[in-house]
Scaffold this motif. Structure first.
Motif, mmCIF file in Angstrom:
data_model
loop_
_atom_site.group_PDB
_atom_site.id
_atom_site.type_symbol
_atom_site.label_atom_id
_atom_site.label_comp_id
_atom_site.label_asym_id
_atom_site.label_seq_id
_atom_site.Cartn_x
_atom_site.Cartn_y
_atom_site.Cartn_z
ATOM 1 N N MET A 3 31.366 24.510 39.197
ATOM 2 C CA MET A 3 30.292 24.528 40.193
ATOM 3 C C MET A 3 30.377 25.776 41.066
ATOM 4 O O MET A 3 29.386 26.405 41.386
ATOM 5 C CB MET A 3 30.444 23.247 41.036
ATOM 6 C CG MET A 3 29.257 22.953 41.916
ATOM 7 S SD MET A 3 27.789 22.658 40.911
ATOM 8 C CE MET A 3 26.543 22.843 42.152
ATOM 9 N N ARG A 4 31.608 26.130 41.405
ATOM 10 C CA ARG A 4 31.791 27.275 42.297
ATOM 11 C C ARG A 4 31.313 28.572 41.645
ATOM 12 O O ARG A 4 30.710 29.417 42.260
ATOM 13 C CB ARG A 4 33.263 27.403 42.703
ATOM 14 C CG ARG A 4 33.520 26.818 44.089
ATOM 15 C CD ARG A 4 34.961 26.951 44.480
ATOM 16 N NE ARG A 4 35.397 28.338 44.515
ATOM 17 C CZ ARG A 4 36.681 28.693 44.592
ATOM 18 N NH1 ARG A 4 37.607 27.779 44.616
ATOM 19 N NH2 ARG A 4 37.013 29.948 44.641
ATOM 20 N N ARG A 5 31.624 28.683 40.368
ATOM 21 C CA ARG A 5 31.184 29.877 39.637
ATOM 22 C C ARG A 5 29.666 29.931 39.564
ATOM 23 O O ARG A 5 29.053 30.978 39.706
ATOM 24 C CB ARG A 5 31.741 29.838 38.231
ATOM 25 C CG ARG A 5 33.050 30.583 38.100
ATOM 26 C CD ARG A 5 33.404 30.722 36.633
ATOM 27 N NE ARG A 5 33.099 32.062 36.147
ATOM 28 C CZ ARG A 5 33.925 33.077 36.318
ATOM 29 N NH1 ARG A 5 35.032 32.931 36.995
ATOM 30 N NH2 ARG A 5 33.624 34.273 35.824
ATOM 31 N N ARG A 6 29.106 28.760 39.342
ATOM 32 C CA ARG A 6 27.652 28.710 39.234
ATOM 33 C C ARG A 6 27.012 29.170 40.549
ATOM 34 O O ARG A 6 26.048 29.928 40.551
ATOM 35 C CB ARG A 6 27.221 27.276 38.928
ATOM 36 C CG ARG A 6 26.055 27.214 37.966
ATOM 37 C CD ARG A 6 25.788 25.817 37.578
ATOM 38 N NE ARG A 6 26.825 25.311 36.667
ATOM 39 C CZ ARG A 6 26.558 24.477 35.679
ATOM 40 N NH1 ARG A 6 25.339 24.054 35.498
ATOM 41 N NH2 ARG A 6 27.509 24.051 34.896
ATOM 42 N N LEU A 7 27.580 28.723 41.656
ATOM 43 C CA LEU A 7 27.068 29.144 42.962
ATOM 44 C C LEU A 7 27.173 30.656 43.112
ATOM 45 O O LEU A 7 26.283 31.314 43.625
ATOM 46 C CB LEU A 7 27.856 28.463 44.086
ATOM 47 C CG LEU A 7 27.388 27.060 44.436
ATOM 48 C CD1 LEU A 7 28.306 26.445 45.481
ATOM 49 C CD2 LEU A 7 25.951 27.098 44.956
ATOM 50 N N LEU A 8 28.285 31.191 42.614
ATOM 51 C CA LEU A 8 28.516 32.631 42.712
ATOM 52 C C LEU A 8 27.421 33.408 41.986
ATOM 53 O O LEU A 8 26.961 34.447 42.432
ATOM 54 C CB LEU A 8 29.881 32.948 42.099
ATOM 55 C CG LEU A 8 30.558 34.210 42.618
ATOM 56 C CD1 LEU A 8 30.863 34.051 44.100
ATOM 57 C CD2 LEU A 8 31.838 34.463 41.835
ATOM 58 N N PHE A 9 26.987 32.844 40.842
ATOM 59 C CA PHE A 9 25.974 33.547 40.069
ATOM 60 C C PHE A 9 24.599 33.496 40.721
ATOM 61 O O PHE A 9 23.726 34.288 40.395
ATOM 62 C CB PHE A 9 25.903 32.973 38.655
ATOM 63 C CG PHE A 9 26.993 33.495 37.778
ATOM 64 C CD1 PHE A 9 27.062 34.858 37.510
ATOM 65 C CD2 PHE A 9 27.948 32.662 37.255
ATOM 66 C CE1 PHE A 9 28.072 35.362 36.719
ATOM 67 C CE2 PHE A 9 28.968 33.156 36.462
ATOM 68 C CZ PHE A 9 29.031 34.511 36.197
#
Lengths: 187, 172
Positions: A3-9
């Protein structure tokens, strides 16, 4: 993908959206990038004496308002010059403003030769209640912080500057902005 | 007969550009504006360099040929002559034209981002890079299994009669 990576993108997308809003506001046709908010709006007019331009008439003298000559009524002060082409363009609208708003307009010939301003008014007509001269431009700079001509100021009954209109007046501007403002001030 | 070098136009262009670049170090200040006291004149010039011309906007009043810039320069000098401090002269202009007239905007709530923005971005970028490298360094290294080890040795061994499994070569 976590989820965190997705937010980063989504960050670049958010940045893009932010920039789009900034640019849309900046490019809006309603925004004049040359407009400067005058710090004098909301302040009383600093007193000045502009010697008469028209023979047999007093000039424009505004004492340290609100004790000055025009206290008690809303007035417009319009800076103009014979060498200024937009002043010629706005000239018919000065009469319109005076007639429709029912206020006296005080004219000040800014950085102009006396004779030239007189000829200008002889040619186009004199829409002003009183006309004064400001040959070295100091009244315009000191009391009103003007950046050029034409420039118009609306002064309320207490002698407070309520609006600064840089550039020529137009029918739209008078009807949409000035008349409602003046009506409000006259109450 | 005069022979004009074929580089003539080029030389002319470069000379012209040089004049435009270096020659126009604008001295908009007219000699009659200058104060006779050099110390006072130096102060006036220093103040004027930080005052934005209100019609040309991108220039200081020191650099501008606009009539109103001339008038503002004269006002700056008159005030200094009358004993005003540098701050008082600046305040006089700001009172009439707002902070806009200062080429360096003052640090206020409204302008805080202008002044701190670049440093905040730098800081944010720096933190991002640090975090990234810390994660790279922390990544666990798992040892190779037998098959991988064998393959690796195959790469490392330069031997003509050892077939490289990753190269499309005819077997010897």
């Amino acid at each position: 993908m976590s989820m965190r990576r997705r937010l980063l993108f989504t960050l670049p997308l958010l940045a893009l959206a932010f920039l789009a809003v900034v640019f849309a506001l900046g490019l809006s046709p309603n925004r004049d990038p040359r407009a400067i908010d005058s710090p004098l709006v909301g302040k009383p007019v600093a007193g000045f004496v502009a010697p008469a331009l028209v023979d047999g008439q007093p000039g424009v003298a505004v004492g340290d308002l609100p004790t000055g000559a025009y206290t008690g009524q809303v007035v417009a002060i319009n800076f103009f010059a014979s060498w200024c082409l937009p002043c010629r363009a706005e000239h018919p609208f000065l009469k319109k403003l005076a007639a429709e708003a029912g206020i006296p307009i005080l004219g000040i010939a800014w950085k102009d030769k006396r004779k030239a301003s007189q000829d200008f008014l002889d040619e186009l007509g004199n829409p002003y209640f009183r006309v004064g001269t400001d040959e070295n431009g100091r009244i315009g700079i000191t009391s009103f912080g003007i950046t050029g001509v034409p420039e118009t100021f609306i002064i309320d009954k207490e002698g407070i500057i309520r609006a600064r209109i840089p550039g020529p007046l137009s029918a739209d501007l008078i009807e949409a902005q000035l008349l409602p403002l003046i009506k409000g001030l006259q109450k | 007969m005069i022979r004009i070098s074929r580089y003539g136009p080029l030389v002319g262009l470069i000379a012209g550009m040089a004049v435009l670049t270096f020659g126009s170090a604008s001295f908009a200040v007219r000699p009659d504006e200058m104060l006779s006291d050099p110390a006072l004149e130096a102060r006036a010039e220093a103040i004027s360099r930080d005052i934005r011309c209100v019609v040309c906007q991108g220039e200081s009043i020191e650099d501008s040929d606009a009539d109103i810039a001339h008038e503002l320069r004269v006002i700056v000098r008159e005030q200094l002559k009358a004993g005003a401090t540098d701050d008082q002269v600046q305040e006089y202009l700001v009172a009439r034209y707002g902070d806009f007239v200062l080429l360096k905007p003052p640090f206020k709530a409204k302008t805080a981002f202008i002044w701190t923005g670049p440093f905040l971005l730098l800081l944010g970028g720096g933190i991002g890079i640090c975090l990234y490298f810390r994660r790279v360094a922390r990544a666990e290294v798992t040892p190779l299994n037998v098959a991988e080890q064998a393959r690796l040795e195959g790469f490392l061994k330069v031997d003509d009669d050892y077939p490289n499994p990753d190269r499309d070569e005819p077997a010897p």
